[in-house]
Write an enzyme that holds these catalytic residues in place. Structure first.
Site, PDB file in Angstrom:
ATOM      1  N   LYS A 177       0.891  -1.177   0.000  1.00 56.50           N
ATOM      2  CA  LYS A 177       0.000   0.000   0.000  1.00 56.50           C
ATOM      3  C   LYS A 177       0.921   1.218   0.000  1.00 56.50           C
ATOM      4  CE  LYS A 177      -1.819   3.103   1.884  1.00 56.50           C
ATOM      5  NZ  LYS A 177      -1.561   4.510   1.428  1.00 56.50           N
ATOM      6  N   CYS A 286      13.615  11.616   6.480  1.00 56.66           N
ATOM      7  CA  CYS A 286      13.618  11.200   7.889  1.00 56.66           C
ATOM      8  C   CYS A 286      14.974  11.481   8.510  1.00 56.66           C
ATOM      9  CB  CYS A 286      13.261   9.730   8.008  1.00 56.66           C
ATOM     10  SG  CYS A 286      14.309   8.685   7.003  1.00 56.66           S
ATOM     11  N   GLU A 387       9.285  16.985  14.943  1.00 58.81           N
ATOM     12  CA  GLU A 387       9.655  16.831  13.530  1.00 58.81           C
ATOM     13  C   GLU A 387       8.776  17.754  12.685  1.00 58.81           C
ATOM     14  OE1 GLU A 387       8.611  13.230  11.265  1.00 58.81           O
ATOM     15  OE2 GLU A 387      10.718  13.095  10.685  1.00 58.81           O
TER      16      GLU A 387
HETATM   17  P1  NAD Z   1       2.408   8.943   7.146  1.00 60.68           P
HETATM   18  O1  NAD Z   1       2.588   8.257   8.464  1.00 60.68           O
HETATM   19  O2  NAD Z   1       1.390   9.998   7.027  1.00 60.68           O
HETATM   20  O3  NAD Z   1       2.051   7.867   6.014  1.00 60.68           O
HETATM   21  C1  NAD Z   1       2.860   6.751   5.765  1.00 60.68           C
HETATM   22  C2  NAD Z   1       2.025   5.658   5.141  1.00 60.68           C
HETATM   23  O4  NAD Z   1       1.079   5.198   6.106  1.00 60.68           O
HETATM   24  C3  NAD Z   1       1.204   6.099   3.921  1.00 60.68           C
HETATM   25  O5  NAD Z   1       1.202   5.074   2.958  1.00 60.68           O
HETATM   26  C4  NAD Z   1      -0.185   6.285   4.512  1.00 60.68           C
HETATM   27  O6  NAD Z   1      -1.204   6.123   3.557  1.00 60.68           O
HETATM   28  C5  NAD Z   1      -0.220   5.178   5.532  1.00 60.68           C
HETATM   29  N1  NAD Z   1      -1.207   5.367   6.625  1.00 60.68           N
HETATM   30  C6  NAD Z   1      -1.710   6.542   7.098  1.00 60.68           C
HETATM   31  N2  NAD Z   1      -2.603   6.285   8.073  1.00 60.68           N
HETATM   32  C7  NAD Z   1      -2.662   4.930   8.218  1.00 60.68           C
HETATM   33  C8  NAD Z   1      -3.388   4.068   9.086  1.00 60.68           C
HETATM   34  N3  NAD Z   1      -4.246   4.530   9.990  1.00 60.68           N
HETATM   35  N4  NAD Z   1      -3.173   2.736   8.976  1.00 60.68           N
HETATM   36  C9  NAD Z   1      -2.297   2.249   8.083  1.00 60.68           C
HETATM   37  N5  NAD Z   1      -1.590   3.016   7.226  1.00 60.68           N
HETATM   38  C10 NAD Z   1      -1.758   4.353   7.304  1.00 60.68           C
HETATM   39  O7  NAD Z   1       3.863   9.474   6.720  1.00 60.68           O
HETATM   40  P2  NAD Z   1       4.276  10.308   5.436  1.00 60.68           P
HETATM   41  O8  NAD Z   1       3.800  11.713   5.596  1.00 60.68           O
HETATM   42  O9  NAD Z   1       3.912   9.560   4.201  1.00 60.68           O
HETATM   43  O10 NAD Z   1       5.873  10.268   5.567  1.00 60.68           O
HETATM   44  C11 NAD Z   1       6.603  11.150   6.336  1.00 60.68           C
HETATM   45  C12 NAD Z   1       7.026  10.496   7.637  1.00 60.68           C
HETATM   46  O11 NAD Z   1       7.749   9.311   7.357  1.00 60.68           O
HETATM   47  C13 NAD Z   1       7.972  11.364   8.435  1.00 60.68           C
HETATM   48  O12 NAD Z   1       7.631  11.281   9.799  1.00 60.68           O
HETATM   49  C14 NAD Z   1       9.327  10.724   8.188  1.00 60.68           C
HETATM   50  O13 NAD Z   1      10.304  10.967   9.188  1.00 60.68           O
HETATM   51  C15 NAD Z   1       8.956   9.291   8.100  1.00 60.68           C
HETATM   52  N6  NAD Z   1       9.984   8.524   7.397  1.00 60.68           N
HETATM   53  C16 NAD Z   1      10.774   7.667   8.119  1.00 60.68           C
HETATM   54  C17 NAD Z   1      11.783   6.956   7.491  1.00 60.68           C
HETATM   55  C18 NAD Z   1      12.669   6.007   8.267  1.00 60.68           C
HETATM   56  O14 NAD Z   1      13.253   5.131   7.647  1.00 60.68           O
HETATM   57  N7  NAD Z   1      12.798   6.148   9.569  1.00 60.68           N
HETATM   58  C19 NAD Z   1      11.979   7.112   6.119  1.00 60.68           C
HETATM   59  C20 NAD Z   1      11.170   7.995   5.423  1.00 60.68           C
HETATM   60  C21 NAD Z   1      10.157   8.679   6.075  1.00 60.68           C
END
Ligand code: NAD
Length: 496
Positions: A177, A286, A387
């Protein structure tokens, strides 16, 4: 205007719309009028179809010899190389990162595919001595089964590849997804696997909104593990749901990374690192550094150098080769980034530069924000703790190495920290004391290579690591086998 293309889910090798017929759009963040495509807004029933397809494909893929599984990944690596430029351009259009970085994002997927294809022929267990005679003990890895992958938009090809390739070489079947802001990048990545000969149903893609399709994937009882990268807020929800079902979950979450710049540092080098770590990918990594913890003796010079470099950065559409900072991913995130400027000002920090939405000329149709620097930031302020995920950086003063390390360690996160010093003793103290999964010396907080473990401590995750051979831990179970060929009952711990 040309017609907007419509894309579908990939279920059991077939392209299918959402059963409800609902859709959503993927839009270019540099130009709101440019709709990249229309995608299915999937629900629980679509997720169920995809999981059922994965369940059907699993036995065949699991029994495929590991080197043969790796061959598919090797062919996909070549296709990714061939399509690198096309994919990079799509990525810049779909999520905004500048072209040179988008090429790097695709290259990361190539590297991961090469690496995991190599894993196909490496040993994956141990032969261990037995305490009894005529008894052999060994271990091997087995796939977990059907695994669910949920990915963010900021590395729209690299991050899915970090999960897909190790999960596949380990023999799992997959439902992906992808983030709703970057569905086409993920779909194109999966296409390379299909074109490389992956059997239908081994990887399925369900597009949609997190709370709908993502949540349904997490909750599905036939999905045995979830690998999630995203925000801490959603990560916690996902972990709770998985915990209820005793489902394996790996979480890679946010960061509040810092560069520690000591008074003996090469200041030019540190500023080069700071500009790249703070404003690269518009701060939407991130591992982006949003805190600069600088020794008082060099604080004035560092801040001034950083300001002058930040003010010279060219902000715009990343498809233009001269642009250095692209847009923010969407309107909601743009508003959030700006709200943190207001928070910083209210907290009493000094706005050195930036702090504004950019709307003039070519920027009028996108979500652009000026590279922003706050000085006189105290480590406990919200702008230094939370963040922001944008081009906003806080400069924090420190009077000593100990104070700098304490400031660096003072957030809930623990992903990536860096130290700039020419003193080997201080460098080793920092390597040992910095609380992060990744530490850099005389290099910025971004720059991970795929052959090493990647991940964080504290609230950045739950102890798993991506990349390296450690990625296979996420996607396999250990089986321990004892073979007794003595022909008699031998009791461990008793008949020794
Ligand atoms: P997000 O948490 O909003 O979304 C991530 C994914 O989760 C998306 O595919 C989204 O559709 C899905 N999602 C959202 N709500 C959900 C739910 N209730 N149940 C299941 N899935 C759900 O994050 P984002 O805005 O896409 O990405 C940015 C974040 O990701 C930042 O906090 C960043 O630091 C983090 N990030 C971490 C790493 C790492 O390796 N540590 C790498 C890249 C990004």
């Amino acid at each position: 205007m040309s017609e907007i293309p419509e894309f579908h889910n990939l279920v059991g090798g077939d392209r299918v719309p959402a059963r409800s017929g609902r859709t959503f759009e993927s839009v270019n963040p540099a130009d709101r009028a440019d709709v990249v495509g229309v995608f299915p807004r999937s629900g629980a029933e679509d997720v169920s179809d995809a999981v059922a397809a994965a369940c059907r494909a699993l036995p065949g893929w699991r029994r495929t010899p590991q080197p043969a599984r790796a061959d598919v990944i090797r062919r996909a690596a070549q296709l990714l190389r061939d399509r690198k430029e096309e994919l990079a351009r799509l990525m810049t259009r779909e999520m905004g990162k500048v072209l040179v970085e988008a090429r790097g994002d695709v290259q990361e997927a190539v590297d991961m595919a090469d690496y995991m294809a190599g894993e196909g022929r490496r040993p994956s267990g141990e032969t261990v001595p037995s305490e009894l005679t005529d008894k052999v003990c060994f271990t091997w890895r087995e796939p977990i089964g059907v695994v669910g992958l949920i990915t963010p938009w900021n590395f729209p090809i690299a991050i899915p590849s970090w999960k897909l390739f190790p999960a596949l070489v380990a023999g799992n079947a997959i439902v992906l997804k992808p983030a709703e802001d970057t569905p086409l990048c993920a779909a194109r990545l999966v296409e390379t696997l299909i074109d490389a000969g992956l059997p239908p149903g081994v990887v399925n893609v369900v597009h949609g909104i997190g709370e709908e399709a993502g949540a349904a994937l997490v909750d599905h009882p036939d999905v045995r593990a979830i690998s999630f990268t995203g925000s801490g807020e959603v990560g916690r929800l996902v972990a709770e749901r998985c915990g209820q079902q005793l489902k394996r979950v790996s979480l890679e979450l946010g960061g509040k990374n810092a560069l520690v710049v000591l008074d003996d540092a090469d200041l030019e080098l540190a500023v080069d690192g700071a500009v790249w770590a703070a404003f690269g990918t518009t701060g939407q990594r991130c591992t982006a550094a949003s805190r600069m913890i600088v020794h008082e003796r060099v604080l004035g010079d560092f801040t001034e150098l950083l300001r002058s470099r930040a003010e010279r950065l060219r902000v715009g559409d990343g498809l233009r080769e001269d642009v250095e900072v692209g847009p923010i991913i969407n309107e909601r995130q743009l508003r959030r980034v700006h709200s943190y400027t207001e928070v910083g000002v209210d907290e009493g920090a000094r706005l050195v530069t930036g702090g504004a939405v950019l709307e003039q000329g070519d920027l009028a149709n996108g979500h652009f924000y000026a590279p922003t620097i706050f000085a006189d930031v105290l480590p406990g302020m919200r702008i230094a703790q939370e963040e922001i995920f944008g081009p906003t950086v806080s400069v924090i003063a420190a009077g000593s190495l100990d104070e700098a390390l304490a400031h660096a360690n003072s957030t809930a996160y623990g992903l990536s920290l860096a130290v700039y010093t020419r003193d080997v003793g201080r460098a080793f103290r920092a390597m040992r004391e910095l609380q992060a999964g990744i530490v850099y010396v005389n290099a910025p907080t971004i720059g991970a290579e795929i052959q090493l473990p990647f991940g964080g401590i504290k609230s950045t995750g739950n102890g798993h690591r991506e990349a390296g051979t450690t990625a296979l831990e996420q996607f396999s179970e250990w089986k321990t086998v004892y073979v007794d060929y003595s022909g008699r009952l031998q009791r461990a711990q008793i008949d020794t």
